[in-house]
Design a protein around this motif. Structure first.
Motif, PDB file in Angstrom:
ATOM      1  N   GLY A  49       9.626   0.579  -6.510  1.00  0.00           N
ATOM      2  CA  GLY A  49       9.930   1.372  -7.677  1.00  0.00           C
ATOM      3  C   GLY A  49       9.876   2.840  -7.424  1.00  0.00           C
ATOM      4  O   GLY A  49       9.338   3.419  -6.369  1.00  0.00           O
ATOM      5  N   TRP A  50      10.259   3.545  -8.617  1.00  0.00           N
ATOM      6  CA  TRP A  50       9.781   5.022  -8.668  1.00  0.00           C
ATOM      7  C   TRP A  50       8.933   5.259  -9.801  1.00  0.00           C
ATOM      8  O   TRP A  50       8.751   4.638 -10.891  1.00  0.00           O
TER       9      TRP A  50
ATOM     10  N   ARG B 192      14.140   3.308   5.901  1.00  0.00           N
ATOM     11  CA  ARG B 192      14.473   1.922   5.990  1.00  0.00           C
ATOM     12  C   ARG B 192      14.647   1.550   4.291  1.00  0.00           C
ATOM     13  O   ARG B 192      13.950   1.981   3.499  1.00  0.00           O
ATOM     14  N   PRO B 193      15.548   0.586   3.861  1.00  0.00           N
ATOM     15  CA  PRO B 193      15.956   0.081   2.474  1.00  0.00           C
ATOM     16  C   PRO B 193      14.296  -0.589   2.128  1.00  0.00           C
ATOM     17  O   PRO B 193      13.998  -1.581   2.909  1.00  0.00           O
ATOM     18  N   MET B 194      14.053  -0.491   0.904  1.00  0.00           N
ATOM     19  CA  MET B 194      13.168  -1.065   0.292  1.00  0.00           C
ATOM     20  C   MET B 194      13.206  -1.270  -1.175  1.00  0.00           C
ATOM     21  O   MET B 194      12.834  -0.772  -1.961  1.00  0.00           O
ATOM     22  N   PRO B 195      14.494  -2.070  -1.568  1.00  0.00           N
ATOM     23  CA  PRO B 195      14.650  -2.428  -2.885  1.00  0.00           C
ATOM     24  C   PRO B 195      13.740  -2.658  -3.824  1.00  0.00           C
ATOM     25  O   PRO B 195      13.932  -2.094  -5.101  1.00  0.00           O
ATOM     26  N   GLN B 196      12.698  -3.387  -3.709  1.00  0.00           N
ATOM     27  CA  GLN B 196      11.761  -3.924  -4.345  1.00  0.00           C
ATOM     28  C   GLN B 196      10.672  -2.713  -4.785  1.00  0.00           C
ATOM     29  O   GLN B 196       9.959  -2.850  -5.810  1.00  0.00           O
TER      30      GLN B 196
ATOM     31  N   ALA C 129       0.969  -1.207  -0.003  1.00  0.00           N
ATOM     32  CA  ALA C 129       0.021  -0.033  -0.060  1.00  0.00           C
ATOM     33  C   ALA C 129       0.798   1.352   0.047  1.00  0.00           C
ATOM     34  O   ALA C 129       0.141   2.521   0.084  1.00  0.00           O
ATOM     35  N   PHE C 130       2.004   1.001   0.131  1.00  0.00           N
ATOM     36  CA  PHE C 130       2.948   2.145   0.124  1.00  0.00           C
ATOM     37  C   PHE C 130       2.975   3.077  -1.265  1.00  0.00           C
ATOM     38  O   PHE C 130       3.223   4.429  -1.127  1.00  0.00           O
ATOM     39  N   GLY C 131       2.863   2.425  -2.353  1.00  0.00           N
ATOM     40  CA  GLY C 131       2.966   3.204  -3.415  1.00  0.00           C
ATOM     41  C   GLY C 131       4.388   3.316  -3.833  1.00  0.00           C
ATOM     42  O   GLY C 131       5.183   3.226  -3.214  1.00  0.00           O
ATOM     43  N   PRO C 132       4.658   3.615  -5.139  1.00  0.00           N
ATOM     44  CA  PRO C 132       6.212   4.038  -5.430  1.00  0.00           C
ATOM     45  C   PRO C 132       6.688   5.202  -4.933  1.00  0.00           C
ATOM     46  O   PRO C 132       5.894   6.264  -4.321  1.00  0.00           O
ATOM     47  N   ARG C 133       8.052   5.254  -4.930  1.00  0.00           N
ATOM     48  CA  ARG C 133       8.702   6.525  -4.808  1.00  0.00           C
ATOM     49  C   ARG C 133       8.307   7.703  -5.703  1.00  0.00           C
ATOM     50  O   ARG C 133       8.140   7.224  -6.853  1.00  0.00           O
TER      51      ARG C 133
END
Length: 329
Positions: A232-233, A226-230, A207-211
Motif C-alpha cells: 500500500g501507500w 519490481r511490481p508489488m500490488p499488495q 518488512a518493506f513498509g508502505p510506499r
C-alpha cells in the motif's frame, strides 16, 4: 566461571544474540569460531555474503559485524562474563575481524547487561512515525550510547534533513540506472511472502513498509522497480527525526567501532520506546556520502543515517541458524 569452563550451550546462546544484529540487506555476513582451550571467540567476515556492487569497500559488512560484536558483548555481560575484545588482531588475516576473550568476572558490566532484554525486540521499522518530539533526556541517552563506543551521533538541522531526503532520492535514481546494483538488491530482498521455515536471510516483503506519498522520510525502497500490488501507500511524518552516526577516521577498525556504536544506539533507543530504521543509500556513492556530512558539525565521516521516532514496531527479519555460523573446536 572461567574461560576454560564456558560450556557449549552458553557459547551458542551468545552467538544467537550476536546474530540478531542488523546488517546490510540482512545478509548476516559473519562467522564465529570458539576455541575451547583458550576461551576465545573469533569473529570472521563471511565473504560469501558480501555485496560487491552495493558495498565494494566492505564498509557495510564491517558495520554489520560490529553490531553483531556489540550484541555478543551485551549477552556475555548478562551471563556474568567479561568480554575482552581485540579488533583486527591479525594483520595477515583481515577477515578475522575480532577476538573476544571470554572469562568469568565478579563485576560484569551492568550498563551492557541491562540492554540484553531488547536484543530480540529491535527490528527496523519502515512505517510512518508520529510527528512528535523526542524528549531531550532520551536524546541525551542515545548521544551517550554513541560516545561510549567511540563514535558521534548528531541530529542535523532541518534544512540538512531535507538535504538527506534528497540524497536518498538521488541514490535511488542512481540505483535504478545500475543493472548490477538492482540485481544485487533483488537477490537479497523478496517482494512476495515466503514460508519463514524456508528463509534465513534477506529482507522479507513484510518488512518493506508502505510506499510513501511524496518523499518526506529517508526510507529505502527495496522493490528495485519490481511490481508489488499488495503493497500500500501511506503519508510519512513531515518532520522526521534524522540522526547521523559518524567517526573521526574511516578505516576498517573505525567501521567496526561504528557498528558497535550503531547497535548500542539502537538498543538504547528501543529501551526508551523508540523505533528506528536505517539507510546507507546516500553513503554508498562517494559523491553523495560526502554531501551527507552536516557542514555545521565536526563529524568527519558519516557511517549511517538513522531515522528515529515513535511508531509501529518493524517486522522481524529471518535469521540464519546458529549451527550455520558457529564452529566450536
Amino acid at each position: 566461571m572461567t574461560a576454560q569452563t564456558i560450556d557449549t550451550d552458553t557459547v551458542t546462546t551468545l552467538v544467537e544474540s550476536a546474530c540478531a544484529a542488523p546488517s546490510l540487506h540482512n545478509a548476516q555476513p559473519w562467522e564465529f569460531r570458539y576455541v575451547r582451550n583458550t576461551g576465545v571467540l573469533h569473529l570472521y567476515a563471511d565473504l560469501a555474503r558480501t555485496l560487491p556492487r552495493t558495498d565494494p569497500e566492505k564498509r557495510g559488512l564491517h558495520l554489520g559485524c560490529g553490531a553483531a560484536l556489540f550484541n555478543l558483548r551485551v549477552a556475555a555481560a548478562s551471563a556474568g562474563l567479561e568480554p575482552v575484545v581485540r579488533l583486527l588482531p591479525d594483520p595477515n588475516d583481515m577477515n578475522l575481524l575480532a577476538e573476544v576473550q571470554l572469562s568469568g568476572t565478579a563485576h560484569p558490566d551492568t550498563a551492557l547487561a541491562r540492554l540484553r532484554p531488547v536484543i530480540h525486540c529491535r527490528h527496523s521499522s519502515r512505517f510512518p512515525y508520529r510527528d512528535v518530539e523526542i524528549p531531550v533526556a532520551v536524546r541525551e541517552r542515545i548521544f551517550g550510547a554513541a560516545r561510549t563506543e567511540g563514535a558521534q551521533l548528531l541530529f542535523p538541522s532541518a534544512w540538512h534533513v531535507q538535504e538527506i531526503v534528497e540524497l536518498v532520492r538521488d541514490a535511488e535514481g542512481r540505483e535504478a540506472h545500475d543493472p548490477k546494483l538492482r540485481s544485487e538488491t533483488v537477490q537479497w530482498t523478496r517482494t512476495e511472502a515466503v514460508d519463514p521455515a524456508e528463509a534465513a536471510d534477506g529482507v522479507p516483503a513484510e518488512a518493506f513498509g508502505p510506499r510513501q506519498r511524496g518523499t518526506t522520510a529517508p526510507v529505502r525502497d527495496f522493490t528495485a522497480g519490481r511490481p508489488m500490488p499488495q503493497r500500500g501507500w501511506a503519508s510519512f511524518e513531515k518532520n522526521p527525526h534524522i540522526a547521523l552516526l559518524g567517526t573521526d577516521h574511516d578505516r576498517p577498525a573505525d567501521w567496526l567501532r561504528a557498528g558497535q556504536a550503531l547497535q548500542r544506539v539502537l538498543l538504547q533507543a528501543t529501551m526508551d520506546g523508540l523505533v528506528a530504521s536505517m539507510t546507507s543509500q546516500p553513503l554508498e556513492w562517494p559523491e553523495t556520502r560526502w554531501a551527507a556530512r552536516d557542514p555545521l558539525s565536526a563529524m568527519a565521516h558519516v557511517q549511517m543515517v538513522l531515522r528515529l521516532g515513535y511508531g509501529p514496531e518493524g517486522h522481524p527479519s529471518p535469521r540464519r541458524p546458529v549451527a550455520e555460523v558457529l564452529d566450536i573446536v
